[in-house]
Design a protein around this motif. Sequence first.
Motif, PDB file in Angstrom:
ATOM      1  N   ARG A   1      12.179 -12.823 -13.942  1.00 49.65           N
ATOM      2  CA  ARG A   1      12.749 -11.401 -14.394  1.00 49.65           C
ATOM      3  C   ARG A   1      13.972 -11.089 -13.466  1.00 49.65           C
ATOM      4  O   ARG A   1      13.691 -11.129 -12.113  1.00 49.65           O
ATOM      5  CB  ARG A   1      11.729 -10.273 -14.614  1.00 49.65           C
ATOM      6  CG  ARG A   1      10.915 -10.507 -15.609  1.00 49.65           C
ATOM      7  CD  ARG A   1      10.016  -9.285 -15.816  1.00 49.65           C
ATOM      8  NE  ARG A   1       9.084  -8.999 -14.669  1.00 49.65           N
ATOM      9  CZ  ARG A   1       7.926  -9.674 -14.431  1.00 49.65           C
ATOM     10  NH1 ARG A   1       7.311 -10.299 -15.285  1.00 49.65           N
ATOM     11  NH2 ARG A   1       7.377  -9.158 -13.349  1.00 49.65           N
TER      12      ARG A   1
ATOM     13  N   SER B   1      17.743 -16.878 -21.016  1.00 46.25           N
ATOM     14  CA  SER B   1      16.226 -17.016 -20.815  1.00 46.25           C
ATOM     15  C   SER B   1      16.428 -17.521 -19.241  1.00 46.25           C
ATOM     16  O   SER B   1      17.934 -17.167 -18.630  1.00 46.25           O
ATOM     17  CB  SER B   1      15.368 -17.910 -21.648  1.00 46.25           C
ATOM     18  OG  SER B   1      14.285 -18.300 -20.973  1.00 46.25           O
TER      19      SER B   1
ATOM     20  N   GLY C   1      10.335 -16.875 -21.611  1.00 44.83           N
ATOM     21  CA  GLY C   1      10.661 -16.593 -20.201  1.00 44.83           C
ATOM     22  C   GLY C   1      11.333 -17.508 -19.542  1.00 44.83           C
ATOM     23  O   GLY C   1      12.253 -17.417 -18.683  1.00 44.83           O
TER      24      GLY C   1
END
Length: 311
Positions: free
Chosen positions: A257, A142, A113
């Motif tokens: 995200r 990422s 992440g």
Amino acid sequence: MGEALIDLVPSADDAGTHRAQPGGAPANVAAGLARLGTSSWFAGALGGDGFARLIEERLVAAGTRLDLCGRSELPTALAVADPGPDGTGYHFHLHDTATFRMPERTADAARFGAVYAGGLAAVVPPAADAVAATARAGARHSVLVVDPNVREDRTLGGATGRRLRELCELAQVLKVSDEDVTALWPGTAPEETCARLASKDRLVVLTRGSAGSTAFTRDGGSLSVPAVRVEVVNTIGAGDAFMAAVIHWLGEAGAFRDGGAVRLSPGRVADLLAFASQVAATVVAQSGTEPSRPEPGRIATRVGAGAGSPG
């Protein structure tokens, strides 16, 4: 990704003796993340001496994975700490050590992440090229998180500033101290530099030690909080604890995200700074560099009171 080394810290009982304390900003961040409850992998390098075993025991005990860690029979780098009223200075013993013999991890960046890079490994050869390549992959695949952790030391050479500025400008999330900004972008107010960096679609957090912290956002906004007041026992590792807390908070908030880290509302930014400040305060108030998670009720109280960052 970066260095794990040994800090030689003066003993509280005898200034003439030093105790060996596992350190290195990237290793501190990796261990801090694991202690806060976020899965972390340390992509550095460990040597074949007793100091390396001490570092490995510390990382494993915290819960950090070492699958991506290189190995060498060379000795471990040392940082001799020199605490003073204005912070801690260091004298480094870096060359011909295992600490900077790390392989690049470009193929692994997309697995995570977030990819953190910074510290001495970003500028000390041969690690510097591996860190730069991995950071570029992290920024593409990422979320790249950077803390330059500027250190004034003649062993780092003339390319230090250029390499660290390039790394900072790759980041989507950047944490810098006022000393970092002054060293890397002299002649410009730290706030002006941070606002410029944030305008290029990144979240920038500026820490000022006891004066608190400020977050700068891409829309030109900023939010400042004063420092959490604690009885200072130790300042080593406080900034790394703050960094680990920022990454942990963003991960738990789902902010890695779809560019969420740069779209936080002012209220969420305040929550982020308050949490990171409380985590850093747990290090400042003790001897050692291991952070702990603050009590939820205390975080809420501190947000209401406008608490901020010590490191």
